[in-house]
Structure formats: C-alpha cells, structure tokens
Design a protein around this motif. Structure first.
Motif, PDB file in Angstrom:
ATOM      1  N   VAL A 105       1.223  -0.782  -0.130  1.00  0.00           N
ATOM      2  CA  VAL A 105       0.540  -0.351  -0.112  1.00  0.00           C
ATOM      3  C   VAL A 105       0.844   1.562  -0.104  1.00  0.00           C
ATOM      4  O   VAL A 105       2.219   1.431   0.593  1.00  0.00           O
ATOM      5  CB  VAL A 105      -0.910   0.017   1.306  1.00  0.00           C
ATOM      6  N   ALA A 106       0.891   2.081  -0.692  1.00  0.00           N
ATOM      7  CA  ALA A 106       1.681   3.358  -0.880  1.00  0.00           C
ATOM      8  C   ALA A 106       1.025   4.446  -1.393  1.00  0.00           C
ATOM      9  O   ALA A 106       1.092   5.857  -1.307  1.00  0.00           O
ATOM     10  CB  ALA A 106       2.935   3.390  -2.051  1.00  0.00           C
ATOM     11  N   PHE A 166      -5.149  -1.833  -4.836  1.00  0.00           N
ATOM     12  CA  PHE A 166      -6.074  -3.134  -4.403  1.00  0.00           C
ATOM     13  C   PHE A 166      -5.427  -2.974  -3.051  1.00  0.00           C
ATOM     14  O   PHE A 166      -6.465  -3.294  -2.467  1.00  0.00           O
ATOM     15  CB  PHE A 166      -5.944  -4.001  -5.203  1.00  0.00           C
ATOM     16  N   GLY A 167      -4.233  -2.732  -2.512  1.00  0.00           N
ATOM     17  CA  GLY A 167      -4.209  -3.129  -0.874  1.00  0.00           C
ATOM     18  C   GLY A 167      -4.582  -2.027  -0.558  1.00  0.00           C
ATOM     19  O   GLY A 167      -4.923  -2.456   1.059  1.00  0.00           O
ATOM     20  N   ALA A 219       8.482   5.157  -1.171  1.00  0.00           N
ATOM     21  CA  ALA A 219       6.951   5.180  -1.346  1.00  0.00           C
ATOM     22  C   ALA A 219       6.415   6.298   0.161  1.00  0.00           C
ATOM     23  O   ALA A 219       5.906   6.637   0.271  1.00  0.00           O
ATOM     24  CB  ALA A 219       6.109   4.417  -1.851  1.00  0.00           C
ATOM     25  N   MET A 262       8.984  -1.653   4.110  1.00  0.00           N
ATOM     26  CA  MET A 262       9.565  -2.925   3.334  1.00  0.00           C
ATOM     27  C   MET A 262      10.045  -2.695   1.732  1.00  0.00           C
ATOM     28  O   MET A 262      10.148  -2.220   1.513  1.00  0.00           O
ATOM     29  CB  MET A 262       8.174  -4.013   3.868  1.00  0.00           C
ATOM     30  N   ALA A 320      10.176  -5.734  -0.886  1.00  0.00           N
ATOM     31  CA  ALA A 320      10.140  -6.825  -1.129  1.00  0.00           C
ATOM     32  C   ALA A 320      11.177  -7.835  -1.872  1.00  0.00           C
ATOM     33  O   ALA A 320      10.946  -9.085  -2.171  1.00  0.00           O
ATOM     34  CB  ALA A 320       8.650  -7.271  -0.928  1.00  0.00           C
ATOM     35  N   SER A 363       0.127  -7.926  -1.792  1.00  0.00           N
ATOM     36  CA  SER A 363      -0.187  -6.499  -2.962  1.00  0.00           C
ATOM     37  C   SER A 363       0.759  -5.909  -3.493  1.00  0.00           C
ATOM     38  O   SER A 363       0.659  -4.777  -3.746  1.00  0.00           O
ATOM     39  CB  SER A 363      -1.750  -5.800  -2.725  1.00  0.00           C
ATOM     40  N   ALA A 393       3.557  -5.593  -6.677  1.00  0.00           N
ATOM     41  CA  ALA A 393       4.548  -7.169  -8.119  1.00  0.00           C
ATOM     42  C   ALA A 393       5.455  -5.279  -8.262  1.00  0.00           C
ATOM     43  O   ALA A 393       5.080  -4.098  -8.351  1.00  0.00           O
ATOM     44  CB  ALA A 393       3.531  -6.714  -9.243  1.00  0.00           C
ATOM     45  N   ASN A 394       6.094  -5.317  -8.734  1.00  0.00           N
ATOM     46  CA  ASN A 394       7.838  -5.245  -9.774  1.00  0.00           C
ATOM     47  C   ASN A 394       7.839  -5.349 -11.313  1.00  0.00           C
ATOM     48  O   ASN A 394       8.124  -6.114 -10.889  1.00  0.00           O
ATOM     49  CB  ASN A 394       8.004  -4.449  -8.905  1.00  0.00           C
ATOM     50  N   LYS A 415       3.827 -13.161 -12.770  1.00  0.00           N
ATOM     51  CA  LYS A 415       1.905 -13.866 -12.106  1.00  0.00           C
ATOM     52  C   LYS A 415       1.627 -15.909 -12.426  1.00  0.00           C
ATOM     53  O   LYS A 415       1.152 -16.200 -12.362  1.00  0.00           O
ATOM     54  CB  LYS A 415       0.322 -13.021 -13.312  1.00  0.00           C
ATOM     55  N   ARG A 450      -1.505   3.331  -9.031  1.00  0.00           N
ATOM     56  CA  ARG A 450      -0.631   3.801  -9.876  1.00  0.00           C
ATOM     57  C   ARG A 450       0.095   2.913 -10.738  1.00  0.00           C
ATOM     58  O   ARG A 450       1.201   3.461 -11.974  1.00  0.00           O
ATOM     59  CB  ARG A 450       0.116   4.302  -8.678  1.00  0.00           C
ATOM     60  N   ILE A 453      -3.271   0.837 -18.884  1.00  0.00           N
ATOM     61  CA  ILE A 453      -4.576   0.002 -18.460  1.00  0.00           C
ATOM     62  C   ILE A 453      -5.577   0.941 -18.373  1.00  0.00           C
ATOM     63  O   ILE A 453      -6.736   0.764 -19.214  1.00  0.00           O
ATOM     64  CB  ILE A 453      -4.305   1.008 -17.283  1.00  0.00           C
TER      65      ILE A 453
END
Ligand code: NAI
Length: 286
Positions: A10-11, A16-17, A39, A72, A74, A120, A122-123, A190, A223, A231
């Motif tokens: 979440v940022a 979605f987070g 972030a 964090m 990841a 939630s 991805a990068n 994914k 974002r 998108i």
C-alpha cells in the motif's frame, strides 16, 4: 477476538492494497502495513496531512487507521541481501529493518500473532518491453519482486499466523492468456505466483493450518498500472467485452479478499479467483 492483518503493498489510496485494507477494517480487523521504502515518506506525509481522509471513511462514521506502518522492500529477505548502493541511496538511508525477515520480526514484536497476510505488490523494471526483448536481469527482477517475494513472506510470516488464518495475493490473467504490452517477464511472474499459490496452499496448509489464495483482478487505473501505459485501453476493452459491463472498482476486489480471508471461505484454498467482471470467460470480443 478481533483479527489482525498485515498488508504489503500500500502506498496510496488508489490501489488494491488500500481497498483490501478498507474491506478488512470494515469487518473489524486491525490493520498493519508494509510500505515500499521509496514510497514511505510521501505516504506518511500524505496520510498526516489528511489527503486520504475521504478514502478512510468507514461505514460506522469513523476513519480507518493503521496499527503499525513498517518500511518494507520485498526484494530483500535478510540484511545481508541489501547491497551497499541501496543502503547509501538517500531514499533508503533513514529506514532500517526493511527486509522481509526484519519486517516479520517487528510484526511479531508488536502484534504477536496475525490472522491475515496480504501480498498486493509487483514490480517489473522492464514491463514495457516485450518478453522477447527482456534482459535476464529485468526478467529475474520481475520474478524477485512479484513472485519470490510471496514465497519469502509466507516463509517468514507463516509462523506468526494463527491456525485458521488466510493469505491472499493479486495476480493478472496475462499469466495464462497473451496480453500484449504486459512485458518484462511480468506475465511469467504472474504464472509463477499462481502455480506457487497451489503449492504454498498445500505446504502452508499442512504446516500452519492456513489458507493461500490469489485473486486474478480485472484492470484498475492504479499507480502501478499507469506505469505500464496501456491501462486505459484495458479498462475500455473490459467495459466493452466483459459479461458485466461496468468499470471494476478496487473495492470489489477488496471485498472478495475479505471474503477469502474470512471463515466464510474456510474450505477455499489454492484457488485463483477471478474478480474481473467475468472478462476471463470470453473467447471472442463481445
Ligand atoms: P499499486 O501501485 O497500488 O500497488 C503496488 C504496490 O507495490 C505499490 O504500493 C508499490 O509501492 C509496491 N511495491 C513495488 N515494489 C515493491 C517492493 N520491492 N517491495 C515492497 N513493495 C513494493 O498497484 P495495484 O495495481 O493495486 O497493484 C497491486 C497488485 O495487483 C499487484 O500484484 C498487481 O500486479 C496486481 N494487479 C493489478 C491490476 C491492475 O490493473 N491494476 C490487475 C491485476 C492484478
């Protein structure tokens, strides 16, 4: 007893987070966040200045709050994994203990056991490049941030989870059908995430008596999605062709995540659940 949730990814209040946090907060859970280090500053500043207050409003009239907000990253499991150039980077300089294992240790210290774990994030640094033009480094970076990060999180947070707890991640249909433009190894990442969901459901189910599911979400102008570039086309395509003709709201995904993490879904594990207005069912444009 109120449930405790940890949400990584979440940022801001657009993705979605955040929507998952909101649904869990509405259901009475205590929420803590893992926020990507670069972030974190802007997230905390915006939060303090009231920028998210409208989105924080709960049905009860109160505002959603977070018990703890942790830095964090990841892509790092332990302090030994953090390269010197990252430690020296000014966006990381003020943060400490942001690797997955250190973050889990802080959650254990502050919250004891948790019930719900959400991934939630991805990068993919080369997401705008076709797979055929993706470098080894870019491909592995996508896998590291978007797939292995979940394996690592379950390794470290699994032991903190109460039996009966549940975990959920976010995936995208580009894992199984060709979505031109979703490049850089993100489609591969994914696919790995979905396969790992089944294996981890088995392993963590046996080891910790927790459930592991993933939500295959339709397009949302978050974002991260805007960084990919196409998108708006995807949202238009979905609107035109999905069985349910409406734009997907992040909260619809948040609500399904809350369901999957609740006792209502106590026999559901290892599943990739579509929350996409049904677009995945179509074989030809409607
Ligand atoms: P978002 O931008 O709100 O969330 C992505 C988050 O990942 C950001 O908060 C970012 O700070 C964080 N992040 C990136 N690298 C990180 C790292 N190394 N360590 C920790 N955090 C990191 O965007 P969105 O779209 O809500 O993404 C959430 C999940 O939903 C992702 O897994 C994404 O692939 C998935 N998804 C998104 C769709 C869309 O159309 N937006 C469709 C289907 C799935």
């Amino acid at each position: 007893r109120g449930k405790k949730a940890f949400i990584a990814g979440v940022a801001d209040d657009q993705g979605f987070g955040w929507a998952i946090a909101k649904a869990l907060a509405e259901a009475g859970a205590e929420i803590s966040l893992g926020v990507w280090v670069p972030a974190l500053n802007i997230f905390e500043t915006s939060f303090r200045r009231g920028k998210f207050d409208d989105s924080r409003k709960l049905a009860s009239g109160g505002l959603m709050d977070f018990a703890h907000i942790y830095p964090m990253d990841a892509v790092f499991d332990t302090p030994d994994d953090v390269p010197e150039e990252v430690k020296a980077n000014k966006r990381y300089a003020g943060a400490d203990g942001f690797t997955i294992s250190e973050c889990a240790a802080k959650v254990a210290r502050d919250s004891g056991k948790i019930d719900i774990l959400v991934h939630s994030l991805a990068n993919g640094p080369e997401v705008t490049k076709p797979l055929l033009e993706t470098s080894r480094k870019g491909y592995l970076a996508a896998m590291s941030a978007s797939s292995y990060s979940y394996v690592s999180m379950l390794q470290r947070f699994g032991p903190l989870m109460n039996p009966g707890g549940a975990s959920v991640s976010l995936t995208y249909i580009a894992s199984e059908k060709v979505i031109p433009g979703y490049g850089g190894g993100m489609s591969s990442a994914k696919a790995a995430l979905e396969s790992d969901t089944r294996v981890l459901a088995y392993e963590a189910g046996r080891k910790h008596q927790i459930r592991v599911n993933t939500i295959s979400a339709g397009p949302l102008g978050s974002r991260a999605a805007k960084a990919i570039g196409f998108i708006d086309d995807m949202i238009r395509y979905s609107y035109a062709n999905a069985p349910v003709q409406k734009e997907l709201a992040a909260q619809e995904v948040g609500n399904v995540a809350a369901f999957l993490c609740s006792p209502l879904a106590s026999a559901v594990t290892g599943v990739t659940m579509y929350v996409d207005n049904g677009l995945n069912t179509m074989g030809l444009a409607g």
